[in-house]
Design a protein around this motif. Structure first.
Motif, mmCIF file in Angstrom:
data_model
loop_
_atom_site.group_PDB
_atom_site.id
_atom_site.type_symbol
_atom_site.label_atom_id
_atom_site.label_comp_id
_atom_site.label_asym_id
_atom_site.label_seq_id
_atom_site.Cartn_x
_atom_site.Cartn_y
_atom_site.Cartn_z
ATOM 1 N N ALA A 105 50.869 74.789 60.082
ATOM 2 C CA ALA A 105 50.976 73.670 59.144
ATOM 3 C C ALA A 105 51.470 74.138 57.783
ATOM 4 O O ALA A 105 52.341 73.510 57.163
ATOM 5 C CB ALA A 105 49.622 72.976 59.008
ATOM 6 N N ALA A 106 50.930 75.267 57.305
ATOM 7 C CA ALA A 106 51.330 75.784 55.995
ATOM 8 C C ALA A 106 52.777 76.241 55.996
ATOM 9 O O ALA A 106 53.521 76.000 55.034
ATOM 10 C CB ALA A 106 50.405 76.931 55.590
ATOM 11 N N CYS A 107 53.214 76.912 57.059
ATOM 12 C CA CYS A 107 54.612 77.356 57.139
ATOM 13 C C CYS A 107 55.562 76.172 57.166
ATOM 14 O O CYS A 107 56.627 76.201 56.518
ATOM 15 C CB CYS A 107 54.821 78.219 58.387
ATOM 16 S SG CYS A 107 54.255 79.928 58.235
ATOM 17 N N ILE A 108 55.209 75.123 57.893
ATOM 18 C CA ILE A 108 56.079 73.950 57.939
ATOM 19 C C ILE A 108 56.165 73.298 56.576
ATOM 20 O O ILE A 108 57.259 72.911 56.119
ATOM 21 C CB ILE A 108 55.570 72.954 58.993
ATOM 22 C CG1 ILE A 108 55.707 73.551 60.393
ATOM 23 C CG2 ILE A 108 56.337 71.633 58.903
ATOM 24 C CD1 ILE A 108 55.037 72.730 61.480
ATOM 25 N N ALA A 109 55.030 73.160 55.891
ATOM 26 C CA ALA A 109 55.057 72.578 54.552
ATOM 27 C C ALA A 109 55.947 73.397 53.621
ATOM 28 O O ALA A 109 56.740 72.846 52.847
ATOM 29 C CB ALA A 109 53.636 72.489 53.996
ATOM 30 N N ALA A 110 55.826 74.727 53.707
ATOM 31 C CA ALA A 110 56.637 75.590 52.852
ATOM 32 C C ALA A 110 58.115 75.486 53.175
ATOM 33 O O ALA A 110 58.969 75.590 52.285
ATOM 34 C CB ALA A 110 56.159 77.033 52.977
ATOM 35 N N ALA A 111 58.446 75.285 54.447
ATOM 36 C CA ALA A 111 59.849 75.214 54.868
ATOM 37 C C ALA A 111 60.475 73.862 54.558
ATOM 38 O O ALA A 111 61.614 73.790 54.077
ATOM 39 C CB ALA A 111 59.953 75.512 56.360
ATOM 40 N N LEU A 112 59.744 72.782 54.836
ATOM 41 C CA LEU A 112 60.321 71.436 54.706
ATOM 42 C C LEU A 112 60.065 70.791 53.349
ATOM 43 O O LEU A 112 60.874 69.972 52.894
ATOM 44 C CB LEU A 112 59.769 70.523 55.804
ATOM 45 C CG LEU A 112 60.100 70.904 57.246
ATOM 46 C CD1 LEU A 112 59.577 69.823 58.190
ATOM 47 C CD2 LEU A 112 61.606 71.095 57.439
ATOM 48 N N TRP A 113 58.960 71.143 52.707
ATOM 49 C CA TRP A 113 58.597 70.521 51.427
ATOM 50 C C TRP A 113 58.216 71.608 50.414
ATOM 51 O O TRP A 113 57.094 71.646 49.909
ATOM 52 C CB TRP A 113 57.433 69.554 51.632
ATOM 53 C CG TRP A 113 57.636 68.646 52.819
ATOM 54 C CD1 TRP A 113 58.687 67.800 53.041
ATOM 55 C CD2 TRP A 113 56.787 68.528 53.973
ATOM 56 N NE1 TRP A 113 58.532 67.147 54.242
ATOM 57 C CE2 TRP A 113 57.383 67.565 54.834
ATOM 58 C CE3 TRP A 113 55.570 69.113 54.344
ATOM 59 C CZ2 TRP A 113 56.807 67.204 56.056
ATOM 60 C CZ3 TRP A 113 54.998 68.753 55.554
ATOM 61 C CH2 TRP A 113 55.610 67.814 56.393
ATOM 62 N N PRO A 114 59.142 72.501 50.097
ATOM 63 C CA PRO A 114 58.807 73.635 49.226
ATOM 64 C C PRO A 114 58.360 73.217 47.827
ATOM 65 O O PRO A 114 57.675 73.998 47.151
ATOM 66 C CB PRO A 114 60.108 74.442 49.183
ATOM 67 C CG PRO A 114 61.188 73.466 49.549
ATOM 68 C CD PRO A 114 60.553 72.535 50.525
ATOM 69 N N GLU A 115 58.728 72.015 47.418
ATOM 70 C CA GLU A 115 58.304 71.531 46.101
ATOM 71 C C GLU A 115 56.793 71.291 46.053
ATOM 72 O O GLU A 115 56.217 71.154 44.967
ATOM 73 C CB GLU A 115 59.053 70.248 45.742
ATOM 74 C CG GLU A 115 58.678 69.007 46.539
ATOM 75 C CD GLU A 115 59.313 68.940 47.923
ATOM 76 O OE1 GLU A 115 59.045 67.950 48.638
ATOM 77 O OE2 GLU A 115 60.080 69.865 48.280
ATOM 78 N N ARG A 116 56.135 71.275 47.226
ATOM 79 C CA ARG A 116 54.688 71.046 47.282
ATOM 80 C C ARG A 116 53.899 72.355 47.407
ATOM 81 O O ARG A 116 52.664 72.327 47.373
ATOM 82 C CB ARG A 116 54.332 70.156 48.494
ATOM 83 C CG ARG A 116 55.050 68.820 48.591
ATOM 84 C CD ARG A 116 54.734 67.888 47.445
ATOM 85 N NE ARG A 116 53.342 67.532 47.346
ATOM 86 C CZ ARG A 116 52.790 66.461 47.940
ATOM 87 N NH1 ARG A 116 53.526 65.685 48.710
ATOM 88 N NH2 ARG A 116 51.507 66.175 47.751
ATOM 89 N N VAL A 117 54.587 73.476 47.577
ATOM 90 C CA VAL A 117 53.911 74.746 47.889
ATOM 91 C C VAL A 117 54.261 75.784 46.828
ATOM 92 O O VAL A 117 55.421 76.157 46.664
ATOM 93 C CB VAL A 117 54.314 75.250 49.290
ATOM 94 C CG1 VAL A 117 53.558 76.534 49.625
ATOM 95 C CG2 VAL A 117 54.054 74.175 50.350
ATOM 96 N N THR A 118 53.264 76.273 46.117
ATOM 97 C CA THR A 118 53.507 77.289 45.087
ATOM 98 C C THR A 118 53.593 78.691 45.685
ATOM 99 O O THR A 118 54.324 79.538 45.176
ATOM 100 C CB THR A 118 52.387 77.265 44.028
ATOM 101 O OG1 THR A 118 51.124 77.455 44.669
ATOM 102 C CG2 THR A 118 52.374 75.946 43.286
ATOM 103 N N ALA A 119 52.838 78.940 46.757
ATOM 104 C CA ALA A 119 52.808 80.260 47.379
ATOM 105 C C ALA A 119 52.217 80.114 48.772
ATOM 106 O O ALA A 119 51.440 79.190 49.045
ATOM 107 C CB ALA A 119 51.973 81.233 46.551
#
Length: 293
Positions: A105-119
Motif C-alpha cells: 500500500a505504501a509503495c503504491i501511494a508513493a508511486a501513484l500519489w507522490p505528493e502525499r508521501v514525504t518519505a
C-alpha cells in the motif's frame, strides 16, 4: 484505539503523539497486525511525530460499511484505503513505513500519489505486484516458499484458513522468521486480529487476485491499470530487508533498485526475518528519522 469512517470502511487505527505533529503512517502485513509497531510508534511519538497505525481491511476491529462491498484484498484496495484514511483524518502528506501488504500500500501511494508521501520505508523493496506477469513460473525455490499462496487458490485452502487461521498464521511466523524467538503471548496478541469476520474472505481474494484467479473490485480498476506500468517511486526511500527472511530472502543484487528514481538506499538486516518492525524496531525508527531529519 480510534475509529473513523472512510468511503468503504469503519476504519480502526491507533494514534500516538501530538495531533499537530508531522504525520507518520505505519502499515502492517499478513498475517500480522499493529502490534508489530509497538516499539516503533512510541519512539517516533516521543520525537513529536503524529503516528497513525491502522488495522487493514479484514483485521481487528476494522469493518466494511456495506455488506455489498466486495471483500477484496487486492493491492489497489489496500492503496485506496490508505489514501482514504489520510483524507478522512485530514492528513495531506505523511511519511510511511510498511512491509508485506502494508508495504505494498505504501509503495503504491508513493508511486501513484507522490505528493502525499514525504518519505518511504519499505520492507523487501519495490512491493508493487506485476499481475500481468504473474502467470510466468518462478524459480523452484521461490515457488516452494509460496506454497501457502497456491493453497489459498483452492477450496481446500480456503476451508483450511477458516478452520485454523490461528495455527496457519503461527506456522507462517515460524517459517518466515526462523531466527526470531517470539513467545506464544506475542503471537496471540496479533492473532486476535484474525478473528475479524472478513479476514478469510479478504485474504483469499488477495492471493487469488494477484495471480489472476479472482476478479478485482471494479471500483479500483483504474488503480490496477496504472500499476501494470510498474511506475517508479520518486520519493526518498529506504529499503529494509531481513537477511533471514524465510519467504522472500534478499537477492545478492538489488534487483528492484531501478524502480526507485529518487534518493534510495537498501539496508540489509542481519539475523532478521520477515516481520521487520517487530524483530528490529530500531531499524525502522532509524530509517524514518534518517529520511525525515
Amino acid at each position: 484505539m480510534k475509529f473513523i469512517d472512510t468511503d468503504v470502511l469503519h476504519q480502526a487505527y491507533e494514534e500516538h503523539g501530538p495531533s499537530d505533529g508531522e504525520a507518520v503512517i505505519l502499515l502492517h502485513g499478513f498475517p500480522y497486525d499493529p502490534r508489530c509497531y509497538d516499539a516503533v510508534a512510541p519512539a517516533l511519538a516521543a520525537r513529536g511525530y503524529r503516528v497513525i497505525v491502522p488495522y487493514l481491511r479484514g483485521y481487528g476491529p476494522t469493518r466494511f460499511l456495506s455488506r455489498d462491498t466486495l471483500r477484496s484484498g487486492q493491492q489497489a484496495a489496500l492503496a485506496h484505503d490508505l489514501r482514504a484514511l489520510m483524507d478522512a483524518l485530514g492528513i495531506g502528506r505523511a511519511a510511511m513505513a510498511g512491509y508485506d501488504w502494508g508495504g505494498r500500500a505504501a509503495c503504491i501511494a508513493a508511486a501513484l500519489w507522490p505528493e502525499r508521501v514525504t518519505a518511504l520505508v519499505t520492507g523487501n523493496g519495490y512491493n508493487i505486484q506485476n499481475i500481468p506477469a504473474s502467470v510466468a513460473p518462478g524459480a523452484p525455490e521461490a515457488e516452494h516458499r509460496h506454497w501457502y499462496q497456491f493453497y489459498f487458490h483452492t477450496p481446500r485452502g480456503e476451508a483450511g484458513l477458516e478452520a485454523d487461521r490461528f495455527g496457519l498464521g503461527r506456522l507462517l511466523w515460524k517459517l518466515w522468521s526462523p531466527s526470531w524467538r517470539f513467545t506464544p503471548e506475542e503471537y496471540a496478541r496479533s492473532a486476535a486480529s484474525f478473528e475479524n469476520p472478513d479476514f478469510v474472505a479478504v485474504v483469499i481474494q488477495s492471493y487469488r487476485h494477484r495471480f489472476g484467479y479472482a476478479a478485482g473490485d471494479a471500483a479500483f480498476e483504474a488503480i490496477e491499470r496504472a500499476l501494470e506500468a510498474q511506475p517508479p517511486i520518486t520519493v526518498p526511500s529506504i529499503n529494509l530487508w531481513g537477511d533471514d527472511d524465510g519467504v522472500n530472502p534478499p537477492p545478492d543484487m538489488d534487483t528492484t533498485a531501478h524502480r526507485f528514481t529518487g534518493r534510495y538506499e537498501r539496508r540489509l538486516l542481519p539475523g532478521i526475518g520477515h516481520n521487520i518492525p517487530q524483530e528490529d524496531p530500531q531499524a525502522v525508527v532509524r530509517a524514518l528519522l534518517d529520511l525525515m531529519g
